[in-house]
Design a protein around this motif. Structure first.
Motif, PDB file in Angstrom:
ATOM      1  N   ASN A  98       0.570  -1.021   0.238  1.00  0.00           N
ATOM      2  CA  ASN A  98       0.066  -0.228  -0.280  1.00  0.00           C
ATOM      3  C   ASN A  98       0.942   1.115  -0.483  1.00  0.00           C
ATOM      4  O   ASN A  98       0.484   2.373   0.204  1.00  0.00           O
ATOM      5  CB  ASN A  98      -0.481   0.087   1.713  1.00  0.00           C
ATOM      6  CG  ASN A  98      -2.082  -1.300   1.301  1.00  0.00           C
ATOM      7  OD1 ASN A  98      -1.066  -1.458   2.241  1.00  0.00           O
ATOM      8  ND2 ASN A  98      -3.174  -0.942   0.454  1.00  0.00           N
ATOM      9  N   ARG A 204     -15.248   5.679  -8.152  1.00  0.00           N
ATOM     10  CA  ARG A 204     -16.059   3.993  -7.711  1.00  0.00           C
ATOM     11  C   ARG A 204     -17.529   4.087  -8.767  1.00  0.00           C
ATOM     12  O   ARG A 204     -16.958   3.251  -9.953  1.00  0.00           O
ATOM     13  CB  ARG A 204     -16.174   3.149  -6.673  1.00  0.00           C
ATOM     14  CG  ARG A 204     -14.676   3.708  -6.207  1.00  0.00           C
ATOM     15  CD  ARG A 204     -14.882   2.655  -4.865  1.00  0.00           C
ATOM     16  NE  ARG A 204     -13.985   2.933  -3.469  1.00  0.00           N
ATOM     17  CZ  ARG A 204     -13.918   2.928  -2.192  1.00  0.00           C
ATOM     18  NH1 ARG A 204     -15.156   2.005  -1.539  1.00  0.00           N
ATOM     19  NH2 ARG A 204     -12.549   2.624  -1.930  1.00  0.00           N
ATOM     20  N   VAL A 209     -10.064   7.438 -11.402  1.00  0.00           N
ATOM     21  CA  VAL A 209      -8.862   7.985  -9.320  1.00  0.00           C
ATOM     22  C   VAL A 209      -9.072   8.306  -8.591  1.00  0.00           C
ATOM     23  O   VAL A 209      -9.067   9.675  -9.389  1.00  0.00           O
ATOM     24  CB  VAL A 209      -7.653   6.805 -10.090  1.00  0.00           C
ATOM     25  CG1 VAL A 209      -6.769   6.796  -9.177  1.00  0.00           C
ATOM     26  CG2 VAL A 209      -7.069   5.510 -10.434  1.00  0.00           C
ATOM     27  N   CYS A 232     -12.121   5.839   2.582  1.00  0.00           N
ATOM     28  CA  CYS A 232     -12.258   4.749   2.650  1.00  0.00           C
ATOM     29  C   CYS A 232     -12.790   3.490   4.044  1.00  0.00           C
ATOM     30  O   CYS A 232     -13.776   2.995   3.358  1.00  0.00           O
ATOM     31  CB  CYS A 232     -11.008   4.140   2.241  1.00  0.00           C
ATOM     32  SG  CYS A 232     -10.566   4.658   0.624  1.00  0.00           S
ATOM     33  N   GLY A 238     -12.047  -1.902   1.164  1.00  0.00           N
ATOM     34  CA  GLY A 238     -11.312  -1.189   0.683  1.00  0.00           C
ATOM     35  C   GLY A 238     -10.687  -0.098   0.440  1.00  0.00           C
ATOM     36  O   GLY A 238     -11.624   1.232   0.589  1.00  0.00           O
ATOM     37  N   PHE A 239      -9.211   0.113  -0.016  1.00  0.00           N
ATOM     38  CA  PHE A 239      -8.752   1.264  -0.701  1.00  0.00           C
ATOM     39  C   PHE A 239      -8.771   1.712  -2.094  1.00  0.00           C
ATOM     40  O   PHE A 239      -8.669   2.438  -3.285  1.00  0.00           O
ATOM     41  CB  PHE A 239      -7.158   1.619  -1.210  1.00  0.00           C
ATOM     42  CG  PHE A 239      -7.277   1.552   0.846  1.00  0.00           C
ATOM     43  CD1 PHE A 239      -7.626   2.287   2.160  1.00  0.00           C
ATOM     44  CD2 PHE A 239      -6.644   0.412   1.455  1.00  0.00           C
ATOM     45  CE1 PHE A 239      -7.578   2.415   3.468  1.00  0.00           C
ATOM     46  CE2 PHE A 239      -5.987   0.519   2.680  1.00  0.00           C
ATOM     47  CZ  PHE A 239      -6.601   1.318   3.636  1.00  0.00           C
ATOM     48  N   ASP A 240      -9.632   0.972  -2.918  1.00  0.00           N
ATOM     49  CA  ASP A 240      -9.783   1.151  -4.147  1.00  0.00           C
ATOM     50  C   ASP A 240     -10.388   2.339  -5.272  1.00  0.00           C
ATOM     51  O   ASP A 240     -10.960   2.601  -4.267  1.00  0.00           O
ATOM     52  CB  ASP A 240     -11.392  -0.626  -4.584  1.00  0.00           C
ATOM     53  CG  ASP A 240     -11.942  -0.225  -5.869  1.00  0.00           C
ATOM     54  OD1 ASP A 240     -10.653  -0.325  -6.883  1.00  0.00           O
ATOM     55  OD2 ASP A 240     -12.717  -0.108  -6.816  1.00  0.00           O
ATOM     56  N   ARG A 241      -9.156   2.441  -6.105  1.00  0.00           N
ATOM     57  CA  ARG A 241      -9.131   3.599  -6.834  1.00  0.00           C
ATOM     58  C   ARG A 241      -8.997   4.556  -5.555  1.00  0.00           C
ATOM     59  O   ARG A 241      -9.225   6.692  -6.272  1.00  0.00           O
ATOM     60  CB  ARG A 241     -10.734   4.267  -7.540  1.00  0.00           C
ATOM     61  CG  ARG A 241     -11.574   2.945  -8.109  1.00  0.00           C
ATOM     62  CD  ARG A 241     -12.209   3.061  -9.516  1.00  0.00           C
ATOM     63  NE  ARG A 241     -12.873   2.573 -10.559  1.00  0.00           N
ATOM     64  CZ  ARG A 241     -12.809   0.773 -10.355  1.00  0.00           C
ATOM     65  NH1 ARG A 241     -12.728   0.489  -9.536  1.00  0.00           N
ATOM     66  NH2 ARG A 241     -12.877   0.183 -12.149  1.00  0.00           N
ATOM     67  N   GLY A 264      -1.947   3.787  -0.401  1.00  0.00           N
ATOM     68  CA  GLY A 264      -3.538   3.813  -1.356  1.00  0.00           C
ATOM     69  C   GLY A 264      -3.809   2.070  -1.999  1.00  0.00           C
ATOM     70  O   GLY A 264      -3.198   0.886  -0.847  1.00  0.00           O
ATOM     71  N   ASP A 265      -4.545   2.744  -2.648  1.00  0.00           N
ATOM     72  CA  ASP A 265      -5.127   1.465  -3.361  1.00  0.00           C
ATOM     73  C   ASP A 265      -3.591   0.422  -3.845  1.00  0.00           C
ATOM     74  O   ASP A 265      -3.080   0.690  -4.565  1.00  0.00           O
ATOM     75  CB  ASP A 265      -6.037   1.774  -4.935  1.00  0.00           C
ATOM     76  CG  ASP A 265      -6.390   0.530  -5.729  1.00  0.00           C
ATOM     77  OD1 ASP A 265      -5.923  -0.508  -5.772  1.00  0.00           O
ATOM     78  OD2 ASP A 265      -7.827   0.927  -6.491  1.00  0.00           O
ATOM     79  N   LYS A 267      -3.247  -2.375  -6.300  1.00  0.00           N
ATOM     80  CA  LYS A 267      -3.371  -2.314  -7.932  1.00  0.00           C
ATOM     81  C   LYS A 267      -2.513  -0.863  -8.158  1.00  0.00           C
ATOM     82  O   LYS A 267      -1.792  -1.159  -8.756  1.00  0.00           O
ATOM     83  CB  LYS A 267      -4.635  -2.930  -8.397  1.00  0.00           C
ATOM     84  CG  LYS A 267      -5.067  -3.938  -8.030  1.00  0.00           C
ATOM     85  CD  LYS A 267      -6.872  -4.668  -8.798  1.00  0.00           C
ATOM     86  CE  LYS A 267      -7.714  -3.497  -8.815  1.00  0.00           C
ATOM     87  NZ  LYS A 267      -7.972  -3.491  -7.706  1.00  0.00           N
TER      88      LYS A 267
END
Ligand SMILES: Cc1ncc(COP(=O)(O)O)c(C=O)c1O
Length: 399
Positions: A98, A204, A209, A232, A238-241, A264-265, A267
């Protein structure tokens, strides 16, 4: 011979300090008073001795290439700080997934657009949403990534935070990235937890983003500003986007250290780590060690915050009731309404040897609307208290 340049460069004409030099350099102050430079948000407080001590204790590490993502100790210290500051559950953030350390937030904010702005979205040019007034890097990053920067005016009418409900759906559908700043530079407004949740909800829903620049999060007046990671956590997905940017430049008065992070996110952080292995700035190991010590220490931050509060007391006592003065919730700027920001800037320099930034230089006229900063000046109250008192006296004399 003409060198072929990226044509997008021609649209980057908004570097405010260049415009300020053009405005003021031909003018010599008529007074003999020592100049006071309040145009630049550069802390004049000294960082705590801990910084130099830790640098010296790690002076044997200058020979080593530092890890791009940051040392495990630094990322752990950052997670510890984020958990304490935003009351996150233990384990919500993983230092390996993260967090990425940065050489100050500026370079990270800039490079981030190359990661998340595609060539097109829904068959059209993507949009980057930028608050207006804005930190110039948001616009530079949007433009150089080939996006259409859409400016969201943050004025007294909407409490100096962009009105999320007013963003047209068609714009949201094209949006790839939204740079939000809280506490905001220059107005000092803090986005509430609900506001942040709403912004996350839009990201979302419309598949973009949200990058929240929280580099002034530790300079606040009364309550600690909520953060997007906290929002979030409250939403529970979660921290998606969502990513947040933080820095030691203001928190520890260490702008010269060049140390910050993005969190954060996982990914996005993973992909950003990949991109940064090509174009990111590595932070030397002694600096990472110093940053680790600074994120673990709160005493110097509390002291720093108390100094800014005393200065807002001074400014309030001297300027309340004039120039639309209000005491900002966060950050270290005064955002004063003076009618014509450029004229007031010229007058302050010529007649009082005070250099400030015309508000219009950090904002722009967009889509047929007036420049929302043109009636304002921005003053960074980064000096000692006596200097600020002198500055306030001169401002009252001249404006
Ligand atoms: C809103 C905002 N974001 C980011 C930065 C960059 O700070 P740094 O790169 O020192 O972390 C600044 C610096 O003034 C700023 O005002």
């Amino acid at each position: 011979m003409r060198v072929p340049l990226n044509p997008q460069l021609d649209t980057l004409s908004d570097y405010p300090f260049e415009a300020l030099r053009t405005l003021l350099n031909p003018v010599t102050p008529r007074v003999n008073d020592p100049p006071i430079l309040m145009s630049l948000g550069e802390p004049q407080h000294q960082p705590p001795p801990l910084l130099a001590e830790t640098l010296a204790a790690n002076a044997d590490k200058w020979n080593q290439y530092p890890p791009m993502a940051g040392t495990a100790e630094l990322r752990q210290a950052i997670v510890g700080w984020l958990n304490r500051r935003y009351r996150l559950a233990a384990g919500a953030l993983d230092p390996d997934r993260n967090i990425l350390t940065l050489a100050g937030t500026k370079e990270g904010l800039y490079l981030f657009s190359s990661l998340v702005v595609p060539r097109e979205k829904g068959g059209r040019q993507p949009v980057v949403l930028v608050p207006n007034p804005y930190y110039l890097v948001y616009n530079g990053a949007a433009t150089m990534a080939g996006a259409d920067a859409v400016f969201l005016d943050a004025t007294r009418d909407n409490d100096f935070m962009p009105d999320l409900a007013a963003i047209p759906r068609e714009t949201l559908e094209r949006t790839a990235l939204f740079y939000l700043c809280s506490p905001a530079n220059p107005q000092g407004t803090v986005a509430s937890l609900d506001y942040l949740k709403q912004a996350i909800g839009l990201a979302r829903q419309y598949d973009f983003v949200l990058a929240v620049d929280e580099c002034y999060a530790e300079i606040y007046d009364r309550a600690p500003p909520p953060g997007a990671l906290e929002a979030c956590a409250a939403l529970g997905d979660g921290f998606d986007r969502v990513v947040v940017f933080h820095s030691l430049s203001k928190r520890s008065s260490a702008a010269g250290l060049r140390s910050g992070f993005v969190a954060g996110d996982p990914k996005l952080i993973g992909h950003f780590s990949h991109l940064r292995s090509y174009g990111g700035c590595q932070v030397p190991l002694p600096i990472q060690a110093a940053a680790t010590a600074l994120w673990r220490d709160e005493a110097h931050v509390e002291e720093n915050r108390a100094r800014y509060r005393r200065k807002f007391d001074i400014a309030e006592a001297a300027l309340a009731g004039r120039y639309g003065f209000y005491r900002p919730d966060g950050g270290f700027f005064l955002w004063l309404e003076v009618g014509d920001g450029e004229a007031a800037t010229l007058r302050l320099w010529r007649d009082a040897a005070i250099r400030v930034l015309p508000g219009g230089y950090t904002a722009r006229a967009a889509d047929g609307r007036a420049n929302p900063g043109e009636a304002y000046i921005r003053l960074a109250i980064v000096h000692d208290e006596a200097t600020l008192e002198t500055a306030c006296e001169r401002i009252r004399r001249v404006l």
